[in-house]
Design an enzyme around this catalytic site. Structure first.
Site, PDB file in Angstrom:
ATOM      1  N   THR A 124       0.824  -1.209   0.000  1.00 47.01           N
ATOM      2  CA  THR A 124       0.000   0.000   0.000  1.00 47.01           C
ATOM      3  C   THR A 124       0.854   1.254   0.000  1.00 47.01           C
ATOM      4  O   THR A 124       0.580   2.189   0.708  1.00 47.01           O
ATOM      5  CB  THR A 124      -0.925   0.027   1.217  1.00 47.01           C
ATOM      6  OG1 THR A 124      -0.124  -0.207   2.381  1.00 47.01           O
ATOM      7  CG2 THR A 124      -1.992  -1.008   1.128  1.00 47.01           C
ATOM      8  N   THR A 158       2.568  -5.502   4.981  1.00 43.40           N
ATOM      9  CA  THR A 158       3.409  -5.683   6.167  1.00 43.40           C
ATOM     10  C   THR A 158       3.211  -7.011   6.894  1.00 43.40           C
ATOM     11  O   THR A 158       4.103  -7.439   7.624  1.00 43.40           O
ATOM     12  CB  THR A 158       3.162  -4.552   7.183  1.00 43.40           C
ATOM     13  OG1 THR A 158       1.765  -4.515   7.466  1.00 43.40           O
ATOM     14  CG2 THR A 158       3.629  -3.229   6.636  1.00 43.40           C
ATOM     15  N   ASP A 159       2.058  -7.656   6.697  1.00 42.79           N
ATOM     16  CA  ASP A 159       1.763  -8.823   7.538  1.00 42.79           C
ATOM     17  C   ASP A 159       2.813  -9.923   7.431  1.00 42.79           C
ATOM     18  O   ASP A 159       3.187 -10.524   8.426  1.00 42.79           O
ATOM     19  CB  ASP A 159       0.386  -9.401   7.176  1.00 42.79           C
ATOM     20  CG  ASP A 159      -0.732  -8.578   7.784  1.00 42.79           C
ATOM     21  OD1 ASP A 159      -0.426  -7.545   8.407  1.00 42.79           O
ATOM     22  OD2 ASP A 159      -1.908  -8.970   7.620  1.00 42.79           O
ATOM     23  N   LYS A 172       7.107  -8.658  12.875  1.00 42.57           N
ATOM     24  CA  LYS A 172       6.016  -7.715  13.117  1.00 42.57           C
ATOM     25  C   LYS A 172       5.479  -7.987  14.510  1.00 42.57           C
ATOM     26  O   LYS A 172       5.056  -9.098  14.809  1.00 42.57           O
ATOM     27  CB  LYS A 172       4.912  -7.907  12.071  1.00 42.57           C
ATOM     28  CG  LYS A 172       3.846  -6.822  12.133  1.00 42.57           C
ATOM     29  CD  LYS A 172       2.802  -6.962  11.035  1.00 42.57           C
ATOM     30  CE  LYS A 172       1.883  -5.748  11.038  1.00 42.57           C
ATOM     31  NZ  LYS A 172       0.823  -5.824  10.031  1.00 42.57           N
TER      32      LYS A 172
END
Lengths: 664, 461
Positions: free
Chosen positions: B107, B183-184, B262
């Site tokens: 994104t 990002t996951d 993360k």
């Protein structure tokens, strides 16, 4: 030919007098003080105004997270700080918003001060929203219905961009609850555009240079916004409308009433002008002066437009010229610039702007202020940030101006500005000056303005358009079925216009209306009248005169509520006391809200004495007066007898009745 | 196929729109039981009900109108919105390094998708330049969209494609590579690329954003600028993850690709290096190394690409009272490798021992990692650990579970010789196993402690 030439040369030789120009232009546009203005004056300039009234709702939690609502922090009291920057993004329809681009140009470092108690990771945009607070939704539906609006079938949460940093996400989550309603003022109906439910913004701590500081306590509190059509035709109507909406909101008993809990943005325009929004006016009493002055400011800007367009043939080619100069050449210490400052100083020529800079705009203000205000906001140049060739008190001196003009190659009829600021901001500053200069040819720029108590305003931001709306992809739409609306209709209070009619019917004095409506007290008046047979008139003055006076002279205690006044009346009626004693008890009740009424009466040294006993003392006192006769005046005896009986009479017998009995 | 003029509407809502012939993007007047509503019909997001019509009213807001109450719709006009990020040609300057941005579907720049109501990425250099013009001050940027998948859909096919694409770019002479990524699973990809792309002469920087770029406070632009700075000017020629240091817009971290994870579902500063310090901090001014023993940028092009992957590898997160059938089922399903994420120092309970024995006997490679994330597997300390090792479970030292999973998949992709697999697994390629844990590799301060609160007050969070 010859004579004409010498005439114009003469005129040129005569020094330009900015004071005279200011006075003349003020007169020329037909400015008139509000005190002297009539509807005809407002009709002449086609005064038009609309309102956006913001009202905080009384809920335990915030709108999109579970933080407590209404816990405030002092400016310097915080647990952590964080820093963000805002970038413009595209709207849903693929446009960049004007304000967005301006805010981006200002390159502000935005610092948020967080207090753990009042803010969580949602406020600082590190967590997506939690489901909408349903209590807040319920209250906003009530108010939409009271405003006679059509309630939507499904609530869509929208993001409305704000790049000033007042909301850490860069947008406000907001949702339309109802559209197209109306309110009924004394002489007219005012149409409403919409009512939205939204999250409140941060409170600003400071804004100096490139650093703007906010605290996040108020951020996220539920807020509604009622938007009217521009149906107000004079400044007084604006205030009446704002008060009405305020009273309507408060009639639900579900909104906050403290300082800052109701704030309005006031839109103003005049014929040929543009919608200008005066932001965050928290006192309705300021509105008449503010709207009056804004309408005339626009009228003045339109006059400036005429002058410039007559003077300058090709307005598209109009542009400024500038040069950097050395600070010491202009003795800038006198202007508030420190001697060893690293600030850069620029001189700017504005072709054909003589007479424009000192043109009247608002009381005590001139067109040059429009440049200075924009330099502060857009280029972040702290004030004082400039001087110009048409100041009333010329601190620079004619000699220096002559030098400026020669450096710039100025022609007769031009005007000049000297401004200063940090090197990095000069480019934006020059752009800002040229941009505002060019705008003068088209009239009134779309903008929001900040208000001051004296009724004047200054530039705040470029007015954002509908282009800054964007659906909130983090939250789902909420359906509002008919059952929910029917349920809401059942719990609605009377509408304010009905309440006002009731007050008139009950012969409640008009000077009490604002206090009664502002504090939503009609229900108490009504209850006392129907259940205790206490006339609404009495309760109204007890509240709006006696209590208001007491409130003004005593600190407020949380235990005191308006309900207690009803309890007091009930007590008096049950004890068969005379109502007049309520005024005395009220002071004690306000100071000691936990004290019971019996104890207050003891404190007041009140003794219940039968009426007959009091009346029985009259003949004795009348005789006694005849003996002592202190005055020759006819009524003195009556007063003396009353004075002797007043203390024991209060609460036991109506003083009016007592007075009548003495006369017999 | 003709264009769908009732975009997203279905069921009853669709019937009503068809009945009055009211198209999406038409400006309409709707007569309904709650009154008259005017506005532009917007597409309806998927997974929403068929009971409402969405209108954009003239003030710019969206509202829903109940379909049931509608008695008439009149079309007053039509204007389709064209959503487009302004495209400007990305300027080229001779004295700036050349950087390639490979897109995977993150994104970094995005636009709204009416179908899902979500944001979809916009990507071309022109679009990026339109959205983040500062990039042109950092490097000459070209882009290539390799695929468009959400982070959670990244997998072996994408890892291999990426590795090969990176190899090609390096051979063609690029000065640095940026990979835009959701990002996951960013840390899975960073591990995979560390193993698949070795001896890179240039920085390979993975970057994402925690707040999509459709919002003004997005971290996307700054992350992208940081990544571009690291790729164009940084000296660290490794696979790295570049994301926010603090949640403030202040500086980014460059995390080593195999030690990063993360750690928060939504914070901007969600990526943390585990068991070590990040490699460096990065601002628009440049990269400031924290560690100094990194692989330096080189002029040569001697990159090695190893695009191998075995898909029959899984992870088992041990929980109390786990039954042996879980392991049996995996073996029956043909899994060749299992990463166990054990408790404490690397333990599971006795009842599953038999299942482990059966798995090992069938030639399944089993490695142990820890749920605590920080610290090493120490299977000698307790009997249970010694038992497990005796049964053939191999401790994976301080490899992070996800990294061990990726590495085992990669190792089994190259060979089925379990001794060779073991050699590969326990020979660190780039710090997935470190010989020592520095004291500042584990810093999780707890709020409420006066000195911690003082620190938080003093520095931007």
């Amino acid at each position: 030919m010859q004579t004409r030439k010498s005439f114009s040369t003469d005129r040129m030789k005569q020094p330009f007098d900015p004071r005279r120009n200011h006075a003349e232009t003020q007169q020329k546009i037909g400015y008139i003080t509000r005190k002297n203005a009539t509807q005809a004056d407002y009709d002449r300039i086609c005064f038009m105004s609309g309102l956006e009234v913001h009202q905080q709702l009384k809920t335990r939690k915030k709108l999109f997270c579970r933080c407590p609502s209404g816990i405030y922090q002092k400016p310097d009291d915080f647990d952590a700080e964080l820093i963000r920057h805002m970038r413009p993004t595209l709207s849903e329809l693929g446009e960049y918003d004007g304000t967005a681009l301006m805010e981006f140009r200002t390159r502000k470092n935005i610092i948020y001060r967080i207090k753990n108690q009042s803010a969580c990771t949602y406020e600082v945009d590190d967590t997506p929203p939690f489901p909408l607070n349903m209590d807040a939704l319920g209250i906003s539906i009530d108010i939409a219905l009271l405003s006679k609006m059509k309630v939507v079938g499904e609530v869509h949460i929208t993001r409305k961009q704000y790049l000033d940093g007042s909301i850490p996400t860069g947008f406000q989550r907001t949702a339309i609850i109802g559209i197209e309603g109306e309110i009924e003022l004394k002489n007219k109906k005012v149409r409403l555009i919409q009512l939205s439910l939204e999250e409140d913004a941060c409170r600003e701590v400071s804004d100096i240079g490139h650093i703007r500081v906010f605290r996040t306590d108020r951020l996220g509190m539920p807020l509604i916004e009622t938007v009217t059509y521009p149906d107000f035709k004079n400044p007084d109507e604006v205030k009446e409308g704002a008060d009405y909406i305020r009273f309507l909101n408060r009639s639900t008993g579900k909104v906050l009433t403290g300082i800052g809990s109701t704030r309005a943005d006031v839109n103003v325009s005049c014929k040929g002008g543009t919608r200008v929004e005066i932001k965050g006016v928290s006192h309705t009493s300021w509105m008449p002066e503010l709207t009056h002055n804004e309408a005339f400011r626009q009228w003045a800007l339109l006059a400036i437009k005429e002058i410039l367009n007559a003077k300058v043939k090709d307005k598209t080619s109009w542009k400024i010229s500038w040069k950097e100069v050395k600070p010491k050449d202009f003795k800038l210490e006198n202007l508030g610039v420190p001697k060893n400052s690293t600030l850069k100083v620029y001189i700017v020529n504005l072709p054909q702007f003589q007479g424009i800079l000192s043109h009247f705009t608002q009381p005590g203000k001139m067109f040059a202020d429009e440049f200075s205000d924009r330099l502060k906001v857009i280029a972040c140049l702290e004030k004082p940030n400039m001087v110009h060739s048409e100041m009333f008190d010329d601190i620079v001196g004619e000699k220096a101006w002559t030098k400026v003009r020669s450096l710039l190659g100025s022609k007769d009829g031009d005007a000049q500005i000297i401004f200063w600021g940090p090197e990095d901001d000069i480019k934006t500053a020059l752009e800002t000056i040229e941009e505002r200069g060019k705008m003068a040819f088209t009239g009134v720029p779309n903008e929001t303005r900040k208000s001051f108590e004296d009724g004047t305003t200054i530039f705040e931001r470029v007015l954002p358009g509908a282009d800054r709306m964007y659906p909130d992809t983090d939250s789902a739409p909420i359906p509002l079925d008919d059952a929910a609306i029917d349920e809401a209709i059942k719990r609605l209070p009377e509408v304010v216009s009905t309440r006002i009619r009731q007050l008139i019917e009950w012969k409640v004095p008009e000077d009490t209306h604002t206090y009664i409506l502002k504090n939503n007290l009609v229900p108490i008046l009504e209850k006392a009248q129907t259940e205790l047979q206490v006339p609404a008139r009495f309760t109204a003055t007890l509240l709006a005169h006696t209590l208001k006076h007491i409130q003004g002279h005593n600190p407020a205690l949380p235990e005191f509520t308006y309900e207690k006044v009803y309890d007091l009346l009930q007590y008096i009626v049950k004890q068969h006391l005379d109502l007049a004693i309520a005024r005395q008890i009220l002071l004690h009740l306000y100071q000691h809200p936990k004290m019971d009424f019996d104890s207050i009466l003891t404190t007041l040294n009140f003794k219940p004495i039968p009426e007959s006993e009091i009346l029985g003392k009259i003949p004795f006192l009348v005789r006694k007066y005849k003996e002592i006769r202190t005055s020759k005046e006819e009524s003195a005896g009556h007063r003396w007898v009353m004075g002797n009986l007043r203390k024991i009479a209060t609460g036991n017998i109506s003083l009016r009745e007592l007075s009548q009995r003495i006369d017999k | 196929m003709s264009e769908d003029i009732f975009q997203g509407y279905k069921g009853h809502a669709l019937e009503v729109l068809q009945k009055y012939n009211a198209r999406v993007w038409a400006k309409v007047r709707v007569d309904s039981s709650r009154g008259v509503f005017e506005g532009t019909i917007l597409p309806r997001a998927e997974n929403t009900d068929d009971k409402h019509l969405v209108l954009k009213i003239f003030t710019g807001y969206n509202i829903g109108v109940s379909i049931d109450g509608i008695s008439n719709i009149t079309e007053l006009g039509y204007k389709k919105a064209v959503y487009k990020i302004p495209e400007k040609e990305f300027p080229y300057s001779k004295d700036k390094p050349n950087v390639k941005l490979l897109g995977t579907g993150g994104t970094i720049a995005s636009r709204l998708d009416y179908r899902t109501g979500a944001v979809i990425p916009a990507f071309s250099p022109g679009e990026l330049y339109g959205a983040v013009p500062e990039l042109a001050d950092i490097c000459n940027l070209t882009t290539e969209k390799l695929f468009a998948v959400f982070s959670e859909n990244m997998g072996p096919e994408q890892y291999k494609k990426l590795a090969i694409a990176i190899g090609n770019e390096i051979e063609k002479g690029i000065d640095g590579i940026i990979i835009g990524h959701g990002t996951d699973t960013l840390h899975y990809t960073s591990a995979a690329l560390t193993f698949m792309v070795q001896n890179s002469p240039v920085p390979i920087v993975l970057v994402g954003s925690q707040r999509s770029s459709d919002r003004p406070s997005s971290d996307a632009a700054l992350n992208l600028m940081h990544a571009a700075t690291a790729a164009a000017h940084g000296d660290i020629a490794e696979v790295m993850v570049c994301m926010f240091g603090p949640t403030s817009d202040e500086y980014g971290f460059l995390h080593g690709g195999t030690r990063v994870r993360k750690m928060h579902s939504s914070y901007r500063s969600t990526f943390r290096t585990i068991g070590d310090t990040p490699l460096a901090t990065v601002t628009r001014q440049g990269v400031t190394p924290i560690k100094h023993d990194y692989n330096r940028r080189r002029k040569d092009r001697n990159v090695k690409i190893f695009p191998y992957y075995e898909e029959k590898v899984t992870m088992v997160y041990y929980y109390t009272n786990m039954k042996p059938d879980v392991i049996d089922a995996l073996v029956d399903a043909g899994y060749k490798g299992i990463i166990i994420i054990g408790t404490g120092l690397g333990h599971v309970n006795k009842p599953i021992y038999p299942a482990i024995e059966r798995a090992i006997a069938k030639g399944v490679a089993i490695y142990m990692t820890v749920q605590t994330l920080w610290g090493y597997v120490h299977m000698f300390v307790y009997d249970t650990g010694r038992d497990l090792m005796a049964k053939g479970i191999i401790p994976a030292e301080n490899m992070l579970p996800e990294v061990a999973f990726i590495k085992l998949s990669w190792a089994l992709g190259q060979t089925s010789d379990l001794e060779e697999v073991k050699r590969i697994m326990l020979t660190p390629i780039n710090n997935e196993i470190t010989p020592r844990e520095p004291y500042n590799g584990y810093l999780i301060y707890q709020g409420g402690v006066p000195e911690v609160e003082e620190f938080i007050r003093k520095f931007h969070k």
